[in-house]
Motif scaffolding. Structure first.
Motif: not given
Length: 273
Positions: A164-183
């Motif tokens: 559901c997320i376009p390439d220009e919104d960078r789904p890979l970076d979404l995962i990176r941003n969430v992972k960065a907040r997880l222990p």
């Protein structure tokens, strides 16, 4: 199926919604004519669509059960959760341990309306209407703050939503941003629609972008999904990245086999080190 006049606040019944189309494929009742018409069109192009949806739901239920039972996960954030159906994330996790906490996140206002009503008696579960791309807003929200303790492992679920997320919104970076907040010890569950056929990828993606008025990204490839894990240093748990019905299959599973594979749900579970 919901009568056309029964409209929760903020719902546009003339534009298909991914959450409501999925609800229709799972034989739910919270969908409208536009959603059903869009599904009928796609079923002509990708006949395995209904079996794929049922198998994807079975994967979600299976993976939550495994994470709760075998990995001791007691906190879940379900991004792009869709509408409640049978055996939801909180029900599975709380059968293992009734102290388990779940936050459901979705943009569709009907999810907040229906889900909120169903969950109002469960104080270990919340529904947040938000765009999954807004990581900081979600993880800093009062709902997450009340239920999720980031000093303990968390399961971040992205089940059948990254397309559901376009390439220009960078789904890979979404995962990176969430992972960065997880222990450490947390997990990220990812699967999305993929096809090795350019005709299927382009045909489905073009149709969904048009019908949902841009609320869609694209059908991708298996290689794209692998990058979500490899480029975010997620350690993939057994059995690796697979078509989801092959992820630790349950002998008692009742989901129908997918008889054709013009597209599939592909993914797995990554451990945060």
């Amino acid at each position: 199926m919901r009568a056309e006049g029964e409209l929760p606040y903020g719902v546009d019944v003339r534009t298909p919604s991914v959450a409501r189309m999925y609800d229709h494929l799972l034989d739910g009742k919270d969908n409208f004519a536009a959603d059903r018409t869009a599904c009928a069109h796609l079923l002509r192009q990708v006949p395995s669509m209904k079996a794929l949806a049922l198998n994807n739901r079975a994967f979600l239920q299976r993976v939550v059960g495994v994470l709760a039972k075998d990995y001791g996960i007691r906190q879940f954030i379900d991004h792009g959760s869709g509408l409640p159906t049978q055996d939801n994330v909180h029900q599975i996790a709380q059968r293992v341990d009734n102290r388990s906490r779940v936050v459901y996140v979705d943009t569709d206002p009907i999810v907040r309306s229906v889900g909120g009503a169903l969950l109002e008696t469960n104080d270990r579960t919340a529904v947040l209407q938000a765009d999954m791309r807004n990581t900081d807003m979600i993880l800093d929200s009062p709902q997450v703050g009340r239920l999720i303790n980031f000093s303990e492992p968390v399961a971040a679920l992205f089940v059948s939503v990254l397309h559901c997320i376009p390439d220009e919104d960078r789904p890979l970076d979404l995962i990176r941003n969430v992972k960065a907040r997880l222990p450490s010890g947390s997990v990220v569950v990812i699967c999305q629609l993929v096809s090795e056929s350019p005709e299927v990828r382009d045909g489905v993606s073009d149709f969904m972008v048009r019908e949902t008025h841009g609320h869609w990204g694209r059908v991708r490839t298996r290689a794209d999904v692998r990058t979500y894990f490899e480029n975010n240093d997620l350690t993939v748990l057994d059995p690796g990245l697979v078509e989801v019905s092959q992820w630790r299959p349950d002998r008692a599973a009742t989901a129908p086999p997918q008889l054709s594979f013009e597209w599939e749900e592909f993914g797995g579970v990554g451990l945060v080190s």
